[in-house]
Design an enzyme around this catalytic site. Structure first.
Site, PDB file in Angstrom:
ATOM      1  N   ASP A  93       0.758  -1.320   0.107  1.00  0.00           N
ATOM      2  CA  ASP A  93      -0.180   0.087  -0.066  1.00  0.00           C
ATOM      3  C   ASP A  93       1.024   1.105  -0.016  1.00  0.00           C
ATOM      4  O   ASP A  93       2.168   1.174   0.218  1.00  0.00           O
ATOM      5  CB  ASP A  93      -0.886   0.031   1.052  1.00  0.00           C
ATOM      6  CG  ASP A  93      -0.236  -0.075   2.623  1.00  0.00           C
ATOM      7  OD1 ASP A  93       1.033   0.141   2.467  1.00  0.00           O
ATOM      8  OD2 ASP A  93      -0.942  -0.226   3.483  1.00  0.00           O
ATOM      9  N   ASP A 267      -8.211  -7.007   0.871  1.00  0.00           N
ATOM     10  CA  ASP A 267      -7.114  -7.510   1.954  1.00  0.00           C
ATOM     11  C   ASP A 267      -7.833  -6.901   3.377  1.00  0.00           C
ATOM     12  O   ASP A 267      -8.632  -5.962   3.210  1.00  0.00           O
ATOM     13  CB  ASP A 267      -5.943  -6.733   1.686  1.00  0.00           C
ATOM     14  CG  ASP A 267      -6.119  -5.030   2.106  1.00  0.00           C
ATOM     15  OD1 ASP A 267      -5.391  -4.932   2.957  1.00  0.00           O
ATOM     16  OD2 ASP A 267      -6.591  -4.455   1.377  1.00  0.00           O
ATOM     17  N   CYS A 305     -13.745 -27.526   8.958  1.00  0.00           N
ATOM     18  CA  CYS A 305     -12.288 -26.847   8.344  1.00  0.00           C
ATOM     19  C   CYS A 305     -11.398 -28.143   8.353  1.00  0.00           C
ATOM     20  O   CYS A 305     -11.460 -28.786   9.243  1.00  0.00           O
ATOM     21  CB  CYS A 305     -12.160 -25.813   9.225  1.00  0.00           C
ATOM     22  SG  CYS A 305     -10.767 -25.138   8.627  1.00  0.00           S
ATOM     23  N   CYS A 307      -8.011 -27.385   8.135  1.00  0.00           N
ATOM     24  CA  CYS A 307      -6.565 -26.675   8.133  1.00  0.00           C
ATOM     25  C   CYS A 307      -6.089 -27.462   9.205  1.00  0.00           C
ATOM     26  O   CYS A 307      -6.573 -28.307   9.810  1.00  0.00           O
ATOM     27  CB  CYS A 307      -7.138 -25.306   8.444  1.00  0.00           C
ATOM     28  SG  CYS A 307      -7.245 -24.868  10.368  1.00  0.00           S
ATOM     29  N   CYS A 310      -7.391 -27.291  12.657  1.00  0.00           N
ATOM     30  CA  CYS A 310      -8.648 -27.995  12.944  1.00  0.00           C
ATOM     31  C   CYS A 310      -8.375 -29.575  12.934  1.00  0.00           C
ATOM     32  O   CYS A 310      -9.119 -30.371  13.691  1.00  0.00           O
ATOM     33  CB  CYS A 310      -9.745 -27.423  12.091  1.00  0.00           C
ATOM     34  SG  CYS A 310     -10.350 -25.880  12.461  1.00  0.00           S
ATOM     35  N   HIS A 336      -5.813 -20.952  11.352  1.00  0.00           N
ATOM     36  CA  HIS A 336      -7.147 -21.099  10.861  1.00  0.00           C
ATOM     37  C   HIS A 336      -7.939 -20.274  10.520  1.00  0.00           C
ATOM     38  O   HIS A 336      -8.665 -20.291   9.002  1.00  0.00           O
ATOM     39  CB  HIS A 336      -8.146 -21.571  12.208  1.00  0.00           C
ATOM     40  CG  HIS A 336      -9.654 -21.390  12.127  1.00  0.00           C
ATOM     41  ND1 HIS A 336     -10.127 -22.657  11.381  1.00  0.00           N
ATOM     42  CD2 HIS A 336     -10.510 -20.782  12.202  1.00  0.00           C
ATOM     43  CE1 HIS A 336     -11.252 -22.306  11.049  1.00  0.00           C
ATOM     44  NE2 HIS A 336     -11.607 -21.257  11.612  1.00  0.00           N
TER      45      HIS A 336
END
Length: 371
Positions: A93, A267, A305, A307, A310, A336
């Protein structure tokens, strides 16, 4: 040209679109959520872990890297990619929003912004040219024009003057930008909550012919309906063959609503920030892991989930980590939350491909608790 946007498919029911952004460091499938690595790190994660979550591009912050360690040092290290060992695309940015956030510590003039560092109170000055000089040194694939981010709410006259200045600054950024073959400079549409100003801003920037366009000054405290209304109005004004970026958006509803209105990139620090406080974004809504009701809950953080967090750890365990201030708690929660949003965008892309985006949105909202 540093980047090329390829439009793959348009949704039949909404303005959503599938695309690809070709950059010097790889291809990004859009719509995409970009994890934020403010100070050359996505907090609590290694770059390899961020990549393993499926993230294709990360965002880093010009203002913070200018103050510490300094853009000259990063340039000496071989640029931001090399410095932080991230081999995929990066977006930086312009520093405009951070300087705007300093409030009383900054003074805006036509030349640029004089401000005091939030770290030690030292005086600094960033002009459009300085912002581009810093971003050229950092070497990100996509860089942003230095803009004046207008507060919400603000009067018409104030927003008009601010928007006109942003347009003049955009031209100065474009004139100063050196590495056009390896870094794409995006213009930022401003204009607050006023449609005629948004239209003027978009029109002036399109005339300058940037390789991509961001919509700035949204997600600054206005109601969701207001953001949606302004996106409905502004996004169609932007060229179809260029990437469109809604800055600072990171909750599932804001992501859905942005994508449905033709946004390709978003974002936000939110998923990583709330993770470190023990708040998880799950398929059933937000979950505050410190709550006593999870003390003996041995089920995964989110049963839907897959991931790393998890798959391997229970709510009871992660709650314990937060209660005893163990670093691993923040790492697992961050893993996560980022995975959840990256996966959400993947599912959104799949739904656009199969022309069932609105059905998927309804299904997600019902489960999450939005409806």
């Amino acid at each position: 040209m540093a980047i090329k946007f390829e439009l793959v498919k348009e949704d039949k029911d909404t303005r959503a679109r599938l695309g690809r952004i070709h950059t010097p460091h790889g291809v990004i499938e859009t719509p995409v959520f970009m994890p934020v690595g403010t100070r050359a790190t996505v907090k609590a994660m290694t770059p390899e872990e961020v990549k393993s979550l499926g993230a294709e591009i990360i965002l880093s912050n010009t203002y913070h890297l200018y103050l510490r360690p300094g853009h000259d040092l990063i340039k000496e290290a071989g640029g931001l990619h090399k410095f932080m060992n991230w081999h995929g695309p990066i977006l930086t940015d312009s520093g405009g929003f951070q300087v705007f956030s300093l409030g009383d510590l900054r003074k805006i003039t036509e030349e640029g912004v004089e401000f005091r560092s939030h770290i030690d109170g030292s005086k600094h000055f960033i002009s459009p040219e300085k912002s581009i000089e810093i971003q050229n040194a950092l070497g990100a694939d996509i860089i942003m024009a230095f803009d004046e981010c207008t507060p919400y709410p603000a009067s018409y006259d104030y927003v008009e003057q601010s928007m006109e200045r942003t347009t003049r600054w955009a031209q100065r950024c474009k004139d100063y930008h050196k590495n056009t073959d390896s870094q794409a400079l995006f213009g930022i549409v401003q204009g607050g909550m006023y449609k005629d100003l948004r239209e003027r801003s978009a029109s002036d920037l399109i005339e300058m012919d940037f390789p991509g366009y961001a919509i700035g000054g949204l997600s600054v405290g206005e109601p969701l309906e207001t953001m949606c209304d302004l996106l409905d109005f502004t996004t169609p004004l932007l060229p179809k063959d260029k990437a469109r970026y809604n800055m600072g958006v990171g909750t599932p509803d804001y992501l859905f609503e942005s994508v449905i209105r033709g946004i390709d990139m978003a974002d936000c620090v939110l998923p990583t920030r709330i993770a470190r406080n023990g708040t998880l974004i799950t398929s059933q809504g937000r979950l505050v892991i410190r709550n006593a009701k999870y003390k003996r809950d041995f089920s995964p953080l989110d049963p839907e989930c897959d991931c790393y967090a998890c798959t391997n750890y229970s709510r009871a365990y992660v709650r314990h980590l937060f209660n005893v201030d163990e670093i691993l708690g923040a790492r697992l929660a961050t893993t996560h939350n980022l995975y959840f949003l990256v996966k959400l965008m993947e599912n959104i892309r799949k739904a656009i491909k199969e022309d069932r985006l609105l059905d998927y949105k309804k299904e997600f909202y019902r489960k999450y608790g939005y409806i």
